[in-house]
Structures are given as structure tokens and as C-alpha cells.
Design an enzyme around this catalytic site. Structure first.
Site, PDB file in Angstrom:
ATOM      1  CB  CYS A   2      39.199  57.456  56.416  1.00 56.43           C
ATOM      2  SG  CYS A   2      38.704  57.662  57.908  1.00 56.43           S
ATOM      3  NE  ARG A  27      44.437  60.741  54.651  1.00 58.79           N
ATOM      4  CZ  ARG A  27      44.245  61.866  55.082  1.00 58.79           C
ATOM      5  NH1 ARG A  27      45.132  62.985  54.734  1.00 58.79           N
ATOM      6  NH2 ARG A  27      42.755  62.159  54.795  1.00 58.79           N
ATOM      7  CD1 TRP A  74      41.714  58.139  63.105  1.00 58.20           C
ATOM      8  CD2 TRP A  74      40.129  58.701  63.425  1.00 58.20           C
ATOM      9  NE1 TRP A  74      41.675  58.285  64.540  1.00 58.20           N
ATOM     10  CE2 TRP A  74      40.866  59.044  64.817  1.00 58.20           C
ATOM     11  CE3 TRP A  74      38.600  59.396  63.210  1.00 58.20           C
ATOM     12  CZ2 TRP A  74      40.632  59.891  66.212  1.00 58.20           C
ATOM     13  CZ3 TRP A  74      38.834  60.379  64.279  1.00 58.20           C
ATOM     14  CH2 TRP A  74      39.515  60.394  65.864  1.00 58.20           C
ATOM     15  CG  ASN A  98      38.764  59.784  53.889  1.00 57.34           C
ATOM     16  OD1 ASN A  98      38.693  57.969  53.983  1.00 57.34           O
ATOM     17  ND2 ASN A  98      40.028  60.179  53.204  1.00 57.34           N
ATOM     18  N   GLY A  99      35.230  61.317  55.822  1.00 58.17           N
ATOM     19  CA  GLY A  99      34.614  62.003  56.112  1.00 58.17           C
ATOM     20  C   GLY A  99      33.300  61.696  57.018  1.00 58.17           C
ATOM     21  CD  GLU A 483      53.814  72.333  69.510  1.00 56.86           C
ATOM     22  OE1 GLU A 483      53.278  72.297  69.701  1.00 56.86           O
ATOM     23  OE2 GLU A 483      54.455  71.081  68.043  1.00 56.86           O
ATOM     24  CE  LYS A 487      54.714  67.383  69.138  1.00 50.94           C
ATOM     25  NZ  LYS A 487      54.438  68.409  68.242  1.00 50.94           N
ATOM     26  CD  GLU A 490      50.946  65.230  69.206  1.00 51.02           C
ATOM     27  OE1 GLU A 490      50.071  64.852  68.690  1.00 51.02           O
ATOM     28  OE2 GLU A 490      51.834  65.894  68.910  1.00 51.02           O
ATOM     29  CG  HIS A 506      48.073  83.431  89.986  1.00 51.31           C
ATOM     30  ND1 HIS A 506      47.872  84.580  90.750  1.00 51.31           N
ATOM     31  CD2 HIS A 506      49.363  83.314  89.032  1.00 51.31           C
ATOM     32  CE1 HIS A 506      48.419  85.499  90.415  1.00 51.31           C
ATOM     33  NE2 HIS A 506      49.358  85.108  89.807  1.00 51.31           N
ATOM     34  CE  LYS A 605      51.547  65.347  60.040  1.00 48.47           C
ATOM     35  NZ  LYS A 605      51.736  65.816  60.902  1.00 48.47           N
TER      36      LYS A 605
HETATM   37  O1  M6R Z   1      47.502  70.311  59.737  1.00 51.37           O
HETATM   38  P1  M6R Z   1      47.166  71.662  60.112  1.00 51.37           P
HETATM   39  O2  M6R Z   1      48.684  71.755  60.965  1.00 51.37           O
HETATM   40  O3  M6R Z   1      46.109  72.315  60.309  1.00 51.37           O
HETATM   41  O4  M6R Z   1      47.089  70.402  61.903  1.00 51.37           O
HETATM   42  C1  M6R Z   1      46.516  71.313  63.472  1.00 51.37           C
HETATM   43  C2  M6R Z   1      46.643  69.805  64.151  1.00 51.37           C
HETATM   44  O5  M6R Z   1      46.020  68.552  63.965  1.00 51.37           O
HETATM   45  C3  M6R Z   1      47.979  69.292  64.513  1.00 51.37           C
HETATM   46  O6  M6R Z   1      49.389  70.344  64.144  1.00 51.37           O
HETATM   47  C4  M6R Z   1      48.205  68.665  65.840  1.00 51.37           C
HETATM   48  O7  M6R Z   1      48.286  69.535  67.062  1.00 51.37           O
HETATM   49  C5  M6R Z   1      49.916  68.032  65.724  1.00 51.37           C
HETATM   50  N1  M6R Z   1      49.156  66.635  65.696  1.00 51.37           N
HETATM   51  C6  M6R Z   1      50.872  67.898  67.013  1.00 51.37           C
HETATM   52  O8  M6R Z   1      51.613  67.373  66.522  1.00 51.37           O
END
Ligand code: M6R
Length: 610
Positions: A2, A27, A74, A98-99, A483, A487, A490, A506, A605
């Protein structure tokens, strides 16, 4: 997660709130709303879905006034809907939050018993009822908020607008970020700095347990005991332009293209290749002038930052011979990790606000470990908690999919590796000079690499119909493969997995069938022949192989279906380059599918709640 924005000053509050909410969109959210106070009372508008839905409502009946609060939600408690969207209101008490309130069910029952009527399924509405009930006993809003907070367990950042006090905004923070922005005859508050940048670059982050009162000409911060605190004002160097798309279709693409500059800025002032000097802020104070006073390193992070940590482990153990564990913060915080005074903990976080990473860092501190953070946001909660912070100078990262922050984190990890190797006596001055000279060339290699974007786009678009992808690699490229798969998942919602190539036999090789795309990272090193065999194995079973390898590797390029060339650099530095075609590959697949690249579904985010 949020986003919060609050404004008090001389401008039309609705305009500032909508502008702020737009800058917080990245976010992640599923509904939005604003509340503005004027001579007629409180005017609220809320809408499910993207900001456009809220703007359409505002077009019909714009709330006018010079003070207001806004929110992008969110969903955690209650479905995404207009009635669950913030702000929430009971009587004259209007709240954005937020929270998560952990004891919300219990409090809700108690409040219903007392006759309170709930209009939403959110935990946030509890704050409104609690504050409203307290205000029946006193007219002191600050005290009522404090009393309400005493009943609540969980995390919050909160902005309260009280209809009977038209010149004030009340703020409170515990576990979720909140930053005050100080302007001229106007003040703001937001959950994140980009929302403030059009109005001010002078900011004061609130600490956990603090309360604040904002008027258009003043701000006052109090600790939990009501003691007034004096705070240092931080001047942010990020500009509003840095948080714009700059002609690119998406923030993600812009951020991929920013990487040469990001690496350059992250190195700036920290290396002197001619003399073999490294200047890392706070490190001498933490380590002493010589040697390395810790027995082990524990890296903690989530998501992409965790992948960066895995590459860091490979580098540090290889070059500096210090044992490193790399921990998912969400696991570490509930484990009983074997760390103490002999441990250097390195939390890695772009935002510096990830709830699990912060909790894991607090745990490390309680066990007397020293903390050296790698973080992108100046003055973030992580930076404030750590003994020292090495900033990644990536600038604001708006795309939910992390790209430039990852490459910047790798850059800092490499510098830490060189510093440790030097301190451990594992690297001669000449070797250090060579390494520093090589890393300085990375921005130009990245610029060259980005020129293959059209070729990568072509490959990506030829594979948009594939329903799952495998990424394989060895050594420091295994985390880069993870990674690459993250990408793709997501932003394009396609199933993708990264595997250590040696693990294929395996189990994962059972997934290979006619035409399944396998992305192989094939740098020239001691395991080169091994991964070539892995490529043969998947090809024999019908895989479509996309290899990423040395620009000069003709044998490889002739063996595979598609080939992406990487400029020559020192082998250890190659993860910094191999990450980039994977980012572009995921981007072009997602863009072709037409997904919401910058704000993929269900994602936020920064994950500021558990
Ligand atoms: O802000 P941070 O680096 O702590 O965030 C960690 C993860 O939430 C962040 O890297 C997330 O996996 C990304 N959206 C991936 O692209």
C-alpha cells in the site's frame, strides 16, 4: 504494498494527492482513494482498480480543499473493492493505513459488542473506531491516537485527518515506512520518497514508535512517551525526473537501460584503480584498519536481492576465503541462526523496507552480530538499523521487477569481496589493480550489450507461446539463472525455473520435451565443458536451446538454436553482464503478451508486511 500520501499547504490537495498516488503506483495496489477536508466537511472518493477509476470519479465531483490524505491499497484483509479501499472513516476520524493489525479479529469483536458498526472488512477500520471511541472521553486527538495504538498488535504507518481540526495531520509509525517531506508553507507525508519529489527533497523519516503532528508551517515529532524529538533533515539527491519514464514504454525498460550509468555511479568515489585503493564508507570503522575481525558472514535478503547474495557468496568464498551463508530473510527470522559477535551480517535490500529483511536484521543485532547493509534508499529503515550501509546508487527503481538494483547490488558485493580479499591477504596489489581496472570497464561492456536488444527481442518473441522455460547455469551464474527465471515468472506469468545445470539429471530433465525452451548461461571457465554436455543432453530430448556465452565462442553459437553474445571481461565479473539479456528476454516476452510489466498482478514493489 500500500501507498500513503498526505498534504497540507496552499495547493489544491486533490491534485497533490493524485500526483503522489501516481508516483506510488509502482508499489502495487488494487484500489485507491482520497479524503479532503474543507469548510463543508470531509469529502471522500474511493474506487476499486487502477487510479484511472478514481480519477474518473474525481472528474465528476472533485473534492476541493488544502488538506487531505490518499492511499493505494494492496488487499490483505478483505477483497479489493471500493468499500475496503482507504481512507476509512468513522464520524470525523479519517484514516489511511499501511501494515497489518494482528489482533484485528479480537478487537473487532470487542468493538462490535460495544455497538460499533463496521462498513468494511479491513483491519484499518479498527483504528477509526478506536480513535473515535477515545475522542468521546477527551478532545485531545494525539492522546486518542496513542491510546488506540496501545490496543493494537502488529505493524502500521498511519495518517489521521480529523474533521474538527482542519489544519492538522497526525502520523504514527511502527514497522511500516513513513517519511515527512518539508516544503515552503506546505508539508507532506508519504510512505515512499518518489511521492514527495515534485514538492520537496528535504525529508525526515519517522522511526518506529514515533508520532508526529504536521501543519502547513511546522512539524513536531514525539516518541512513545510524548517527548518532543529534534530530527535531522535529510536532503535527497534524487530528482523528480529520475522517477519519470523518460520516453521508454515502461519503467522496467528504462531501468534496464540505466545500468551502465548505475554501475558507474555505484563505483564512483569508491575505487582508485591506479593506486589499488578501495574506499568503502563505514567499513574501516566496522572492520578496523587492517584484517577482518569476523569468522563468518551471513547474508540475508529476499527475492532478487537474495539472488545477488548468492553470487556474493561465490565471490567472497572464492577470492577472500571467508565462509558465507546466504539466508532467505523470511526463514532466518524464525530460525535459531548460529550467529553472534563473530559474525558480519550483510542484509541486502533495494527498498530497505522489506519486513522480513528488517526483522532478520533486528534478530542479528539482538545476537550481537555487526551489520553492514547494502541498500538503495537513503535513510530507509534498514540503513537506520544497520551499523554501516553501502548504498547502491541506482536511483529510484519504479518497475516492480528489480533490474538495475540487482546489478548495483552485485557491484557493491564485488567491491566488498575485493576489500575482504585484500584484508585477508589473498589478493596482491597488482591483482587488485587488475580487478579494479576490469570492473571500471563494466559500464562500457553493458552499453555494448544493450545494443543486442533487438536480437534478444526477436528471440523472445519467437518463444511467446511456450508455457514453461528452464534456465540452467553453473557456479556464480546459477543464481543469475534463478534471477532470469524469476524475472520471466513475475512479469509474463509464465512458468520458469532456474537450475544448477549439474542437477538436471537428478529430476528436472524429465520436464524436457519437444520444443521446451532452455536458456543456458555458458561463460568460458573450468565448468564450460560440463555445461556443454548438459546442452547436448537437453538437445537430444528436443529442447530449444538459447545460449548466452562469450562473443567469440563460435563452437557454442553453432551448436544451439539461438545465441546471445556477451562482451569479454574477467570471468568473475561476468554475472554483471549475463543478468542483462535475461532481463531483456523477460521484458520482451511480457510486453508481447501485453501484461502490466511495471505493476504485475499480485505483486508489490516493497513487501512491507509479512
Ligand atoms: O526491496 P528489497 O530488495 O528488499 O525487495 C526484495 C524482493 O521483494 C524483491 O527483490 C523482489 O523479489 C523483486 N520484485 C523481484 O524482481
Amino acid at each position: 504494498m500500500c501507498g500513503i500520501i498526505g498534504y497540507i499547504g496552499h495547493r489544491e490537495a486533490t491534485d497533490v494527492l493524485i500526483d503522489g498516488l501516481k508516483r506510488l503506483e509502482y508499489r502495487g495496489y488494487d484500489s485507491a482513494g482520497i479524503a479532503v477536508l474543507n469548510g463543508r466537511g470531509i469529502e471522500m472518493e474511493r474506487a476499486e482498480g487502477k487510479l484511472a477509476a478514481l480519477q474518473a470519479k474525481i472528474k465528476k465531483s472533485k473534492p476541493h480543499g488544502k488538506i487531505g490524505i490518499g492511499h493505494t491499497r494492496w488487499a490483505t484483509h478483505g477483497v479489493p473493492s471500493e468499500r475496503n479501499a482507504h481512507p476509512h472513516r468513522v464520524g470525523d476520524v479519517v484514516v489511511v493505513h499501511n501494515g497489518i493489525i494482528e489482533n484485528h479479529a479480537e478487537l473487532r469483536k470487542q468493538l462490535i459488542k460495544k455497538g460499533c458498526q463496521f462498513r468494511s472488512e479491513t483491519d484499518t477500520e479498527i483504528f477509526c473506531h478506536l480513535i473515535h471511541s477515545e475522542l468521546k472521553k477527551t478532545d485531545d486527538v494525539g492522546k486518542s491516537i496513542q491510546k488506540a495504538l496501545e490496543k493494537v498488535r502488529g505493524s502500521y504507518s498511519l495518517v489521521v485527518l480529523y474533521g474538527k481540526e482542519p489544519g492538522k495531520l497526525y502520523l504514527a509509525k511502527l514497522g511500516s515506512p513513513l517519511v515527512v517531506g518539508l516544503g515552503k508553507k506546505e508539508n507532506l507525508v508519504a510512505s515512499d520518497i518518489p511521492a514527495l519529489l515534485s514538492y520537496t527533497r528535504n525529508v525526515v523519516p519517522l522511526e518506529d514508535g514515533e508520532l508526529a503532528l504536521l501543519t502547513k508551517n511546522s512539524f513536531k515529532i514525539l516518541n512513545g512517551n510524548g517527548k518532543s524529538l529534534s530530527k535531522r533533515v535529510n536532503h535527497i539527491t534524487w530528482t523528480p525526473l529520475m522517477a519519470e519514464k523518460g520516453g521508454f514504454k515502461h519503467f522496467m525498460l528504462k531501468e534496464i537501460y540505466e545500468q551502465p550509468r548505475v554501475v558507474e555511479e555505484t563505483l564512483m568515489g569508491r575505487i582508485q584503480p591506479d593506486s589499488g585503493r578501495l574506499i568503502l564508507e563505514g567499513v574501516n570503522k566496522l572492520f578496523g584498519k587492517k584484517g577482518f575481525p569476523f569468522k563468518q558472514i551471513a547474508i540475508i535478503a529476499c527475492g532478487t536481492s537474495w539472488h545477488a547474495g548468492l553470487v556474493g557468496k561465490y565471490w567472497i568464498e572464492k577470492l577472500a576465503r571467508v565462509p558465507v551463508s546466504v539466508n532467505l530473510a523470511s526463514e532466518f527470522r524464525y530460525a535459531d541462526p548460529m550467529i553472534g559477535r563473530d559474525t558480519l551480517v550483510i542484509p541486502i535490500s533495494q527498498s530497505g523496507e522489506t519486513a522480513d529483511t528488517l526483522a532478520a536484521t533486528h534478530l542479528a543485532k539482538s545476537k550481537k552480530a555487526k551489520v553492514l547493509a547494502i541498500c538503495n534508499v537513503l535513510g530507509s529503515s534498514l540503513a537506520r538499523t544497520s551499523d554501516a550501509t553501502l548504498y547502491t546508487h541506482a536511483g529510484p527503481e519504479i518497475g516492480v521487477a528489480s533490474t538495475k538494483a540487482f546489478v548495483a547490488q552485485l557491484t557493491v558485493l564485488y567491491l566488498i569481496t575485493l576489500e575482504l580479499a585484500k584484508r585477508q591477504g589473498k589478493l596482491s596489489k597488482e591483482a587488485l589493480i587488475t580487478q579494479l581496472t576490469e570492473i571500471r570497464k563494466i559500464p562500457q561492456h553493458l552499453t555494448k550489450l544493450l545494443k543486442s536488444a533487438a536480437h534478444i527481442k526477436e528471440i523472445a518473441e519467437s518463444l511467446v507461446n511456450a508455457s514453461h522455460f528452464l534456465f540452467i547455469a553453473r557456479g556464480p551464474h546459477f543464481p543469475v539463472a534463478l534471477e532470469g527465471a524469476l524475472k520471466l515468472k513475475e512479469i509474463s506469468y509464465v512458468h520458469a525455473e532456474g537450475f544448477a545445470a549439474g542437477e538436471l539429471k537428478h529430476g528436472p530433465i524429465a520436464l524436457i520435451d519437444e520444443g521446451v525452451p532452455v536458456v543456458a548461461l555458458v561463460p568460458k571457465n573450468e565448468t564450460y565443458e560440463k555445461i556443454l554436455s548438459n546442452i547436448e543432453e537437453v538437445k537430444a530430448r528436443g529442447a530449444h536451446v538459447i545460449a548466452i556465452g562469450d562473443a567469440t565462442d563460435r563452437d557454442l553459437s553453432e551448436k544451439v538454436d539461438d545465441f546471445i553474445a556477451i562482451p569479454k571481461t574477467d570471468y568473475l565479473l561476468t554475472p554483471l553482464l549475463y543478468a542483462v539479456p535475461l532481463q531483456l528476454f523477460a521484458y520482451y516476452i511480457a510486453d508481447h503478451k501485453g501484461t502490466d510489466v511495471d505493476q504485475p498482478r499480485n505483486l508489490a514493489k516493497s513487501v512491507t508486511v509479512e
